[in-house]
Design an enzyme around this catalytic site. Structure first.
Site, short mmCIF file in Angstrom:
data_model
loop_
_atom_site.label_atom_id
_atom_site.label_comp_id
_atom_site.label_asym_id
_atom_site.label_seq_id
_atom_site.Cartn_x
_atom_site.Cartn_y
_atom_site.Cartn_z
CG HIS A 129 4.04 -2.78 3.09
ND1 HIS A 129 2.99 -3.65 3.21
CD2 HIS A 129 5.15 -3.53 3.27
CE1 HIS A 129 3.44 -4.86 3.48
NE2 HIS A 129 4.75 -4.83 3.52
CB SER A 172 1.18 2.46 11.08
OG SER A 172 0.39 1.89 10.06
CG HIS A 209 6.71 -7.71 9.59
ND1 HIS A 209 5.98 -8.65 10.27
CD2 HIS A 209 6.35 -7.85 8.29
CE1 HIS A 209 5.23 -9.33 9.43
NE2 HIS A 209 5.43 -8.87 8.22
CG PHE A 222 -0.14 0.09 2.56
CD1 PHE A 222 0.37 1.28 3.02
CD2 PHE A 222 0.06 -1.05 3.33
CE1 PHE A 222 1.08 1.34 4.22
CE2 PHE A 222 0.77 -1.00 4.52
CZ PHE A 222 1.28 0.20 4.97
CG ASN A 280 10.04 -10.54 3.81
OD1 ASN A 280 9.76 -10.64 4.99
ND2 ASN A 280 9.20 -10.85 2.85
#
Lengths: 484, 142
Positions: free
Chosen positions: A238, A388, A407, A208, A333
């Site tokens: 993101h 967030s 995360h 997003f 990641n």
């Protein structure tokens, strides 16, 4: 406590240990509250995956999991493991398909109060400027193989060299936006094909771009250093390495499945395929993964640049007036070679973070000079209907979690269940009532990604805050969202 | 023909159980499950035939590679496999191979796909044969 045959021993209020049994080389440790275990882990494979990771050759100290732990493949999502460089292994299962999926946060000089009537217009323009959705492409012209090679080698420096960013953007990106040992020769032609037209695209699923407003400040000193104030408009992005990263992972899983047999590793899950870090197979994967990570940093950089231009155009502002500034870009990641204290000595290890964020403390040489006094910004996105968090790394993270934290929120409902829950509801209107404007390629994405489909991210952040791994700095709330 | 695939509830991704009285039938079920996962409404007509040939070290690797090939064709060539015209799987001590003819169509850029499958994973995959039925679970990362 026993969950699905796995024994959990309470170490602290929010820290649980799975004792090493059978062929586990180290114990497992999970940062989580009792309530979250009971609500979220009972019918999940995630704990078994923490156990599986503990079987990896060369794993140091613990197979760790953050409070947003949930069922992944190979590693659980939220899994962290460090392997030593002598006999340790590297595994794509500890990185995931979306190599260097990550988040960046930029601040502006805008106050929500002053522009709240223009969010509709802003979101619509952002949606038109930034390609979203399945196989999204064409944000910038399709890159030639030579240009793409430069992206893979230089990361977000490429964007700056091509007028799609500023030197300051690079400075405030983890690893300054470039992993230096990337090797384009280790990346397949297929991966190049999948990435060629995807620079500057968000993709689909949980990726997003959000326009947020700073709702609450918990640590005024740190927030000031990060350039944040209450009521301020900020932007969160993101996404990751798109098709190029997925292909690198595919390609090397095959190689490392063979390598696992070659080196005689008996693994509980094929998705944990691995090779010694020092081996040719391990080094090739590391080099290709770094190239994909560089692609991802460049991708987020280009998207941010496109977003900045939309802001400038919408509000008719110059750079100096808008003050669009990158606070930080973090990946969640990745596998990286980092120095950590193992016992009494500091040594280099390969830290796998699969759905976990680096959280380095004050005075770390790995973070920008500006943040030396406070620590690294750690960005924890929630869902599109709530909030967030911006948190900050601590010394305790270095001592206990190889400098890692959570995360995100983690899914609560499967997509099928989310779609069922969304039936008969007008989610766009529901979000509008909460002051959030959303635009997405399809309504189905909105339904699948609805706020109720995710756990409350504040539960996750609170665990890390109470355990002193990352401290809360600010809470931000979405006012505009674009999705695939 | 009854469906040889069944979706299993999975919190973050797509899990599906495939079955077939032959390996070929099970691979075909995999292709059908893949198509249902990427395409909302199948009102497209195949107008093209494509041959593929893939080799792998194991049946599991072959199935992952086969389904990932469908994914690759869609994401790079915009070529969507709608059905399988013919499929043959060979196996010997050195490994295995699949040769297939795919029926498909080049999709328009604006075609709204259901979701992006990042990849087909090896997680929990184990092809077994019980009472003359092949079966396995497959997880698609989305």
């Amino acid at each position: 406590m026993n969950i699905g045959g796995i024994e959990l021993v309470k170490i602290r209020e929010n820290l649980w240990e799975i004792p090493a049994t059978g062929k586990m080389r180290v114990p497992g440790r999970i940062y989580i509250s009792r309530d979250m275990i009971e609500k979220g882990l009972k019918d999940d494979e995630a704990l078994k995956q923490v156990v599986n990771v503990a079987h990896l050759p060369g794993i140091e100290k613990y197979s760790l999991a953050m409070p947003d732990i949930h069922w992944g493949y190979g590693f659980p999502i939220g899994g962290v493991a460090a392997t030593n460089l002598d006999e340790g292994v590297i595994s794509p299962g500890g990185v995931g398909y979306d190599i260097n999926c990550g988040v960046r946060l930029a601040t502006t000089n805008l106050e929500h109060e002053r522009i709240k009537n223009r969010i509709d217009e802003l979101v619509s323009k952002l949606f038109n400027a930034i390609p979203t959705g399945v196989g999204a492409s064409g944000a910038i012209k399709k890159l030639s193989t030579n240009d793409l090679k430069k992206v893979l080698t230089k990361g977000s420096v490429w964007a700056v060299e091509n007028d799609l960013g500023t030197p300051s953007d690079v400075e405030f990106t983890e690893e300054t936006g470039t992993l230096k040992n990337a090797d384009t020769d280790a990346v397949s032609k297929r991966a190049f094909e999948r990435g060629a037209d995807q620079v500057g695209t968000l993709g689909s699923g949980n990726h997003f771009l959000e326009v947020d407003v700073v709702e609450e400040i918990y640590d005024a000193k740190v927030a000031e250093v990060f350039g944040m104030f209450k009521g301020q408009i900020v932007v969160q992005i993101h996404t990751g390495s798109r098709g190029l990263g997925y292909q690198v992972c595919d390609d090397y899983l095959k190689v490392l499945l063979q390598a696992s047999n070659k080196y005689g590793f008996k693994l509980p899950d094929k998705q944990l395929a691995c090779a010694p870090i020092k081996s040719k197979e391990g080094q090739d994967y590391l080099a290709a993964m770094q190239a994909a990570a560089n692609f991802a940093w460049n991708n987020r950089q280009v998207i941010m640049h496109l977003a900045k231009n939309v802001f400038k155009e919408t509000f008719g502002m110059k750079d100096s007036e808008l003050g669009f500034r990158l606070v930080y870009d973090v990946c969640h990641n990745i596998a990286k070679i980092e120095k950590h204290k193992i016992g009494k000595e500091e040594k280099e290890v390969c830290v796998h973070r699969k759905g976990a964020t680096r959280a380095f403390p004050p005075n770390s040489k790995m973070i920008p000079e500006k943040y030396q006094g406070v620590g690294q910004p750690v960005l924890i996105p929630g869902d599109m209907g709530r909030y967030s968090y911006v948190t900050v790394g601590t010394e305790k993270a270095m001592e206990e979690t190889f400098g890692s934290s959570c995360h995100g929120a983690g899914r609560n409902l499967s997509r099928t269940k989310a779609l069922k829950n969304a039936k008969g509801r007008d989610l766009i209107e529901e979000l509008k009532q909460k002051g959030i404007v959303i635009q997405a390629k399809g309504y189905k994405t909105i339904a699948e990604e609805m706020p109720g489909a995710y756990k409350d991210v504040s539960d996750v952040v609170e665990v890390m805050h109470k355990e002193g791994i990352t401290r809360k700095v600010a809470k931000i709330k979405p006012v505009g969202v674009i999705k695939g | 023909m009854s469906k040889n695939y069944k979706f299993i509830d999975h919190t973050a991704d797509i899990a599906v159980k495939l079955e077939g009285s032959t390996l070929e039938e099970m691979f075909n079920a995999g292709a059908e499950a893949w198509l249902v996962s990427v395409l909302e409404k199948n009102n497209l007509k195949a107008d093209d035939l494509l041959d593929i040939d893939i080799i792998a070290n194991s049946k599991e690797e072959l199935l992952v590679s086969f389904l990932n090939e469908l994914n690759f064709l869609l994401s790079t060539k915009k070529w969507l496999c709608l059905s399988i015209q013919s499929i043959k799987i060979f196996e010997d001590s050195k490994g295995c191979e699949v040769s297939a003819e795919l029926n498909g169509v080049t999709v328009k850029k604006n075609l709204q796909l259901k979701q992006e499958i990042k990849s087909v994973t090896y997680h929990q995959m184990a092809i077994v044969k019980k009472r003359n039925i092949y079966s396995t679970r497959v997880v698609f990362d989305i």
